[in-house]
Design a protein around this motif. Structure first.
Motif, PDB file in Angstrom:
ATOM      1  N   SER A  22       0.776  -1.200  -0.056  1.00 31.96           N
ATOM      2  CA  SER A  22       0.053   0.030  -0.149  1.00 31.96           C
ATOM      3  C   SER A  22       0.879   1.386  -0.170  1.00 31.96           C
ATOM      4  N   ARG A  23       0.566   2.403  -0.613  1.00 30.95           N
ATOM      5  CA  ARG A  23       1.080   3.617  -0.385  1.00 30.95           C
ATOM      6  C   ARG A  23       1.631   3.848   0.867  1.00 30.95           C
ATOM      7  N   ARG A  24       0.609   3.636   1.857  1.00 32.12           N
ATOM      8  CA  ARG A  24       1.083   4.064   3.528  1.00 32.12           C
ATOM      9  C   ARG A  24       2.165   3.076   3.777  1.00 32.12           C
ATOM     10  N   LYS A  25       2.303   1.792   3.504  1.00 33.81           N
ATOM     11  CA  LYS A  25       3.536   1.033   3.952  1.00 33.81           C
ATOM     12  C   LYS A  25       4.692   1.505   3.235  1.00 33.81           C
ATOM     13  N   LEU A  26       4.562   1.792   2.021  1.00 37.29           N
ATOM     14  CA  LEU A  26       5.732   2.390   1.363  1.00 37.29           C
ATOM     15  C   LEU A  26       6.156   3.800   1.704  1.00 37.29           C
ATOM     16  N   MET A  27       5.425   4.678   2.132  1.00 35.20           N
ATOM     17  CA  MET A  27       5.743   5.896   2.644  1.00 35.20           C
ATOM     18  C   MET A  27       6.191   5.738   4.135  1.00 35.20           C
ATOM     19  N   ALA A  28       5.738   4.834   4.948  1.00 35.79           N
ATOM     20  CA  ALA A  28       6.444   4.593   6.147  1.00 35.79           C
ATOM     21  C   ALA A  28       7.557   4.083   6.268  1.00 35.79           C
ATOM     22  N   ALA A  29       8.021   2.956   5.113  1.00 35.58           N
ATOM     23  CA  ALA A  29       9.520   2.658   5.052  1.00 35.58           C
ATOM     24  C   ALA A  29      10.153   3.914   4.640  1.00 35.58           C
ATOM     25  N   LEU A  30       9.691   4.617   3.669  1.00 33.90           N
ATOM     26  CA  LEU A  30      10.594   5.770   3.179  1.00 33.90           C
ATOM     27  C   LEU A  30      10.777   6.798   4.343  1.00 33.90           C
ATOM     28  N   SER A  31       9.758   6.753   5.151  1.00 31.04           N
ATOM     29  CA  SER A  31       9.927   8.022   6.235  1.00 31.04           C
ATOM     30  C   SER A  31      11.089   7.359   7.183  1.00 31.04           C
ATOM     31  N   GLY A  32      11.212   6.144   7.511  1.00 28.10           N
ATOM     32  CA  GLY A  32      12.374   5.475   8.267  1.00 28.10           C
ATOM     33  C   GLY A  32      13.768   5.837   7.718  1.00 28.10           C
ATOM     34  N   SER A  33      13.846   5.890   6.291  1.00 29.40           N
ATOM     35  CA  SER A  33      15.035   6.308   5.585  1.00 29.40           C
ATOM     36  C   SER A  33      15.265   7.455   5.302  1.00 29.40           C
ATOM     37  N   PHE A  34      14.244   8.423   5.155  1.00 31.19           N
ATOM     38  CA  PHE A  34      14.304   9.684   4.583  1.00 31.19           C
ATOM     39  C   PHE A  34      13.828  10.597   5.548  1.00 31.19           C
ATOM     40  N   GLY A  35      13.232  10.597   6.624  1.00 35.36           N
ATOM     41  CA  GLY A  35      12.504  11.186   7.596  1.00 35.36           C
ATOM     42  C   GLY A  35      11.198  11.553   7.102  1.00 35.36           C
ATOM     43  N   ALA A  36      10.438  12.299   8.099  1.00 29.30           N
ATOM     44  CA  ALA A  36       8.965  12.545   7.642  1.00 29.30           C
ATOM     45  C   ALA A  36       8.466  12.466   6.105  1.00 29.30           C
ATOM     46  N   VAL A  37       7.592  11.700   5.865  1.00 29.81           N
ATOM     47  CA  VAL A  37       6.808  11.408   4.545  1.00 29.81           C
ATOM     48  C   VAL A  37       5.484  11.564   4.797  1.00 29.81           C
ATOM     49  N   GLN A  38       4.628  12.370   4.047  1.00 28.72           N
ATOM     50  CA  GLN A  38       3.121  12.272   4.293  1.00 28.72           C
ATOM     51  C   GLN A  38       2.534  10.958   3.695  1.00 28.72           C
ATOM     52  N   THR A  39       1.667  10.189   4.476  1.00 25.53           N
ATOM     53  CA  THR A  39       1.359   8.788   4.011  1.00 25.53           C
ATOM     54  C   THR A  39      -0.205   8.994   3.610  1.00 25.53           C
ATOM     55  N   ASP A  40      -1.139   9.916   4.242  1.00 25.91           N
ATOM     56  CA  ASP A  40      -2.367   9.875   3.965  1.00 25.91           C
ATOM     57  C   ASP A  40      -2.929  10.813   2.932  1.00 25.91           C
ATOM     58  N   LEU A  41      -2.304  10.760   1.500  1.00 28.30           N
ATOM     59  CA  LEU A  41      -2.824  11.737   0.661  1.00 28.30           C
ATOM     60  C   LEU A  41      -4.185  11.102  -0.268  1.00 28.30           C
ATOM     61  N   ASP A  42      -5.110  12.089  -0.489  1.00 27.86           N
ATOM     62  CA  ASP A  42      -6.044  11.573  -1.220  1.00 27.86           C
ATOM     63  C   ASP A  42      -5.871  11.591  -2.620  1.00 27.86           C
ATOM     64  N   GLY A  43      -6.749  11.311  -3.599  1.00 25.05           N
ATOM     65  CA  GLY A  43      -6.486  11.065  -4.977  1.00 25.05           C
ATOM     66  C   GLY A  43      -5.776  12.351  -5.534  1.00 25.05           C
ATOM     67  N   ASP A  44      -6.221  13.379  -5.208  1.00 25.75           N
ATOM     68  CA  ASP A  44      -5.841  14.652  -5.787  1.00 25.75           C
ATOM     69  C   ASP A  44      -4.374  15.140  -5.097  1.00 25.75           C
ATOM     70  N   GLU A  45      -4.417  14.897  -4.105  1.00 30.47           N
ATOM     71  CA  GLU A  45      -2.921  15.291  -3.381  1.00 30.47           C
ATOM     72  C   GLU A  45      -1.955  14.084  -4.179  1.00 30.47           C
ATOM     73  N   CYS A  46      -2.571  12.985  -4.119  1.00 35.41           N
ATOM     74  CA  CYS A  46      -1.475  11.814  -4.606  1.00 35.41           C
ATOM     75  C   CYS A  46      -1.078  12.298  -6.292  1.00 35.41           C
ATOM     76  N   PHE A  47      -1.994  12.773  -7.206  1.00 35.13           N
ATOM     77  CA  PHE A  47      -1.407  13.182  -8.382  1.00 35.13           C
ATOM     78  C   PHE A  47      -0.849  14.532  -8.418  1.00 35.13           C
ATOM     79  N   ALA A  48      -0.969  15.467  -7.401  1.00 32.41           N
ATOM     80  CA  ALA A  48      -0.135  16.766  -7.272  1.00 32.41           C
ATOM     81  C   ALA A  48       1.016  16.383  -6.787  1.00 32.41           C
ATOM     82  N   GLU A  49       1.336  15.243  -5.885  1.00 33.68           N
ATOM     83  CA  GLU A  49       2.611  14.897  -5.673  1.00 33.68           C
ATOM     84  C   GLU A  49       3.381  14.429  -6.877  1.00 33.68           C
ATOM     85  N   LEU A  50       2.630  13.439  -7.699  1.00 32.73           N
ATOM     86  CA  LEU A  50       3.198  13.045  -9.064  1.00 32.73           C
ATOM     87  C   LEU A  50       3.631  14.008  -9.876  1.00 32.73           C
ATOM     88  N   LYS A  51       2.854  15.273 -10.042  1.00 30.55           N
ATOM     89  CA  LYS A  51       3.253  16.292 -10.780  1.00 30.55           C
ATOM     90  C   LYS A  51       4.600  17.050 -10.352  1.00 30.55           C
TER      91      LYS A  51
END
Length: 142
Positions: A22-51
């Motif tokens: 899940s995106r949440r598990k991926l982002m939690a793993a990345l948070s452990g390596s790279f610091g805080a990462v937002q994990t609870d993005l909705d569809g629009d926020e996810c696409f904005a992050e992709l942009k």
């Protein structure tokens, strides 16, 4: 699987992701390596992050290709369902398309594809055509 995880950690891996991903598990793993990462993005926020990562034009092309791939996969799955030959490969295709929809911020399609996968897992073939139609309608908005 536990022995694989142990082997990975011994090889220097800091974390291991296992299915279901899940995106949440991926982002939690990345948070452990790279610091805080937002994990609870909705569809629009996810696409904005992709942009932000790819740039607007590239993100729009990636999302367009994802919509095309999901629609083409739905065509094949719909045919298999009509023939009554929807196998593990069919369910796997739906699962992959649900993941793809989530990655490019198509949260409505993701939810419906996940529901479709559950219905097929339960052999609940009633109203599959209607749900596939809802998925197509949701994709047409993008």
């Amino acid at each position: 699987l536990p022995e694989d995880i142990r082997r990975f950690r011994e090889a220097g891996f800091q974390d291991v992701l296992v299915k279901p991903l899940s995106r949440r598990k991926l982002m939690a793993a990345l948070s452990g390596s790279f610091g805080a990462v937002q994990t609870d993005l909705d569809g629009d926020e996810c696409f904005a992050e992709l942009k932000d990562v790819l740039g607007g034009d590239a993100a729009t092309r990636v999302r367009g290709k994802a919509v095309t791939e999901i629609c083409e996969t739905l065509d094949g799955i719909e045919q298999l369902v009509l023939e009554g030959t929807c196998t593990d490969a069919c369910r796997g295709g739906i699962h992959r398309m649900a993941g793809l929809a989530a990655l490019v911020g198509l949260s409505d399609a993701h939810g419906k594809l996940t529901r479709l996968e559950t219905m097929i897992d339960r052999a609940d073939m009633k109203d599959l055509g209607g749900l596939i139609g809802e998925i197509r309608t949701s994709l047409e908005l993008h």
